[in-house]
Design an enzyme around this catalytic site. Sequence first.
Site, PDB file in Angstrom:
ATOM      1  N   LYS A  65      38.488  48.903  33.643  1.00  0.00           N
ATOM      2  CA  LYS A  65      38.573  48.749  35.095  1.00  0.00           C
ATOM      3  C   LYS A  65      39.079  50.041  35.730  1.00  0.00           C
ATOM      4  O   LYS A  65      40.081  50.599  35.290  1.00  0.00           O
ATOM      5  CB  LYS A  65      39.501  47.582  35.438  1.00  0.00           C
ATOM      6  CG  LYS A  65      39.033  46.246  34.849  1.00  0.00           C
ATOM      7  CD  LYS A  65      40.022  45.138  35.065  1.00  0.00           C
ATOM      8  CE  LYS A  65      41.292  45.350  34.263  1.00  0.00           C
ATOM      9  NZ  LYS A  65      42.210  44.189  34.308  1.00  0.00           N
ATOM     10  N   THR A 118      47.572  43.609  45.974  1.00  0.00           N
ATOM     11  CA  THR A 118      46.855  43.733  44.707  1.00  0.00           C
ATOM     12  C   THR A 118      47.598  43.063  43.547  1.00  0.00           C
ATOM     13  O   THR A 118      47.264  43.284  42.386  1.00  0.00           O
ATOM     14  CB  THR A 118      46.641  45.224  44.365  1.00  0.00           C
ATOM     15  OG1 THR A 118      47.915  45.894  44.357  1.00  0.00           O
ATOM     16  CG2 THR A 118      45.739  45.880  45.390  1.00  0.00           C
ATOM     17  N   GLY A 135      48.303  40.667  40.843  1.00  0.00           N
ATOM     18  CA  GLY A 135      47.516  39.700  40.084  1.00  0.00           C
ATOM     19  C   GLY A 135      46.027  39.956  40.061  1.00  0.00           C
ATOM     20  O   GLY A 135      45.253  39.073  39.668  1.00  0.00           O
ATOM     21  N   THR A 136      45.591  41.157  40.443  1.00  0.00           N
ATOM     22  CA  THR A 136      44.148  41.431  40.470  1.00  0.00           C
ATOM     23  C   THR A 136      43.521  41.360  39.073  1.00  0.00           C
ATOM     24  O   THR A 136      42.428  40.825  38.902  1.00  0.00           O
ATOM     25  CB  THR A 136      43.853  42.804  41.098  1.00  0.00           C
ATOM     26  OG1 THR A 136      44.681  43.798  40.473  1.00  0.00           O
ATOM     27  CG2 THR A 136      44.119  42.796  42.583  1.00  0.00           C
ATOM     28  N   GLY A 137      44.211  41.914  38.079  1.00  0.00           N
ATOM     29  CA  GLY A 137      43.671  41.888  36.717  1.00  0.00           C
ATOM     30  C   GLY A 137      43.559  40.476  36.170  1.00  0.00           C
ATOM     31  O   GLY A 137      42.547  40.121  35.542  1.00  0.00           O
ATOM     32  N   CYS A 138      44.577  39.674  36.408  1.00  0.00           N
ATOM     33  CA  CYS A 138      44.558  38.271  35.972  1.00  0.00           C
ATOM     34  C   CYS A 138      43.411  37.525  36.645  1.00  0.00           C
ATOM     35  O   CYS A 138      42.660  36.781  35.995  1.00  0.00           O
ATOM     36  CB  CYS A 138      45.876  37.580  36.327  1.00  0.00           C
ATOM     37  SG  CYS A 138      47.368  38.412  35.764  1.00  0.00           S
TER      38      CYS A 138
END
Length: 270
Positions: free
Chosen positions: A173, A211, A213-216
């Site tokens: 990412k 942003t 918690g974007t990866g989760c």
Amino acid sequence: MKKCLSIAGSDCSGGAGIQADLKSFSANGVFGMSVITSVVAENTSRVISVFNVPTDEIEKQIDAVFEDIEVDGVKLGMLPTAEIISAVADKLREYKPPFIVCDPVMVATSGDALSDGDTVGVLKERLFPITDLLTPNIPEAEAISGIKINRTTDFDKAAKVIMDMGVKNLLIKGGHSSGDCIDILYTSEKDNDGNYISYSFSGRRVDSPNTHGTGCTLSSAITAELANGADMKTAVENAKQYITCAIENSFMVGKGHGPVNHFYKFYNSL
């Protein structure tokens, strides 16, 4: 309705971890279940404390889900210790879910560490060989591969190292880079030159502090897409569009990095 399981840490402020995964599952049309690996006292600004759940309790949670409910996909998030990683890996080998998406959570959005320093080696040895998709951000990809990523061409170098560890698919990412957010999906197929075939997904960079918690959220959205029958490329493409819109329609919660709006499809930001 398909059913997906998240094995991850709990964020009491509701923006990341298990809470984000369950919201993302629901928003993307699957029934969500959870196994909590760690209770994290955090908010939008900082991590106050991390309390890891005893390994035997994590194993019992996994047993409780699989002995009763058909699991259509598993998403892995915060696995804070080598012991927990090994226990989860053993259980997943026992129950053999259709696919596993692993988001190697190492650092919170606030910058606080969420795993022990010795977890990378155990991830490589125990989890990567059974992972269908690994979704590291740039710092995580650097930690796993040992390669500094300064530009898009460095993605390929890091990806080869990581894919050679046995991961079937890899999504690096690009949110930590400058300019548009470019994510690159590497598959296990190779071209005539022996390079892993890849697909690039470019998205507009949203100017927002929200942003957390974007990866989760992205990895659980991919999990939902896969459970609902999408192929890997389509699942990543749809999930990337979802997270972009979720950030775009976010609203302020707290004093730091607020959460995304997981349910922007159902109500406008406030």
